[in-house]
Design a protein around this motif. Structure first.
Motif, short mmCIF file in Angstrom:
data_model
loop_
_atom_site.label_atom_id
_atom_site.label_comp_id
_atom_site.label_asym_id
_atom_site.label_seq_id
_atom_site.Cartn_x
_atom_site.Cartn_y
_atom_site.Cartn_z
N VAL A 1 -0.43 -97.88 -35.06
CA VAL A 1 -1.02 -98.62 -33.90
C VAL A 1 -0.65 -99.88 -33.52
O VAL A 1 -0.53 -100.40 -32.52
CB VAL A 1 -2.79 -98.55 -34.05
N ALA B 1 -3.74 -102.48 -28.48
CA ALA B 1 -4.40 -101.73 -29.19
C ALA B 1 -5.77 -102.37 -29.73
O ALA B 1 -5.97 -103.49 -29.56
CB ALA B 1 -3.52 -101.60 -30.43
N PRO C 1 -4.11 -97.39 -27.49
CA PRO C 1 -4.07 -97.02 -28.96
C PRO C 1 -5.19 -97.72 -29.90
O PRO C 1 -5.68 -98.81 -29.63
CB PRO C 1 -2.57 -97.54 -29.41
N TRP C 2 -5.78 -96.87 -30.45
CA TRP C 2 -6.93 -97.48 -31.42
C TRP C 2 -7.10 -96.49 -32.56
O TRP C 2 -6.47 -95.36 -32.63
CB TRP C 2 -8.27 -97.37 -30.74
N THR C 3 -7.55 -97.25 -33.70
CA THR C 3 -7.90 -96.35 -34.98
C THR C 3 -9.08 -97.22 -35.82
O THR C 3 -9.42 -98.50 -35.26
CB THR C 3 -6.68 -96.26 -35.74
#
Length: 267
Positions: free
Chosen positions: A114, A147, A174-176
């Motif tokens: 990410v 992100a 984008p991510w986490t």
């Protein structure tokens, strides 16, 4: 092309993915167990499919079939067609946007993936309101952040309400989730980011000063109630504040994010 299936019984077992959408705890368990999430509304459904998420099924009122004809033509997933009163019995609320889709979740990417190539990221600690999480992702996406990283206890960005507020930004940003809460900020510093925490700490400086000259920025935001934990506040490289008129010390975390992102994008 989607198979259009007319439904007349609200107890039809094929509608299981869409039941009791107002019951947050039930939905969290169901969606985690089955690896799914729900998208609501024509624009959000369209954006989810355009982002490549695989649909399990769709649910629509008849009046939305024409508007989403191109989407239906591009999938083999079943589309359950039922009138709006019946849809309300199934979901627990008036589906005024007329369209829902149940989609497959993807495995979360590693943090390193990410962060690759990112210059500006948002880092969220224990933000538990789905509306706030959705609004934060939308602001980050709109204002040029690359992100988002979430602590383990943050609300789910793929919960229906978060997706709706984000207007689908969760599909493209984008991510986490961070696997290690305790050393999350030192790990980011070691990866080349300057971590700037929004906080009312005594040594906080105006956010425009705190982000000035920062090449790779990690903007850190805390929970709705108590803000950042002492661990994250103290382990950040810098602490920042949004200057305000006397008598008001802070903004809602989603509003504060939008202001800080706007400033950071122009550093």
């Amino acid at each position: 092309m989607a198979d259009l299936i007319e439904i007349t019984d609200p107890a039809d077992p094929r509608l299981a993915d869409y039941r009791d959408l107002r019951d947050v705890e039930l939905r969290k368990h169901l969606e985690a167990e089955h690896g799914l999430f729900l998208a609501e509304g024509e624009k959000v459904v369209r954006r989810a499919l355009e982002a490549g998420f695989a649909p399990r099924s769709l649910l629509m009122a008849p009046r939305w079939l024409d508007g989403l004809a191109d989407v239906l033509a591009a999938t083999d997933a079943p589309c359950f067609v039922l009138d709006e009163a019946l849809a309300e019995q199934v979901t627990g609320f008036h589906v005024h946007r007329g369209a829902l889709a149940s989609l497959e979740r993807r495995p979360l990417p590693p943090v390193a993936d990410v962060l690759e190539g990112a210059r500006s990221v948002l880092v969220l600690e224990d933000i538990v309101d789905h509306t706030n999480v959705g609004a934060i992702l939308r602001s980050g996406a709109a204002l040029g952040f690359d992100a988002v990283l979430l602590s383990p206890r943050c609300a789910d960005p793929l919960y229906r309400r978060a997706i709706k507020v984000a207007m689908g930004a969760v599909f493209t940003m984008p991510w986490t989730r961070l696997p290690d809460w305790y050393d999350a900020l030192p790990d980011l510093s070691a990866a080349g980011f300057t971590t700037v925490a929004l906080t009312l700490a005594p040594d906080s400086t105006p956010v425009e000063e705190a982000v000035a000259g920062v090449e790779r920025l990690a903007l850190v935001l805390g929970s709705e109630g108590h803000g950042l934990s002492s661990r994250w506040e103290q382990s950040a490289d810098r602490r920042a504040i949004i200057p305000m008129r006397e008598g008001i010390d802070s903004l809602n975390v989603a509003a504060a994010t939008a202001v800080a992102c706007y400033v950071a994008a122009r550093r």
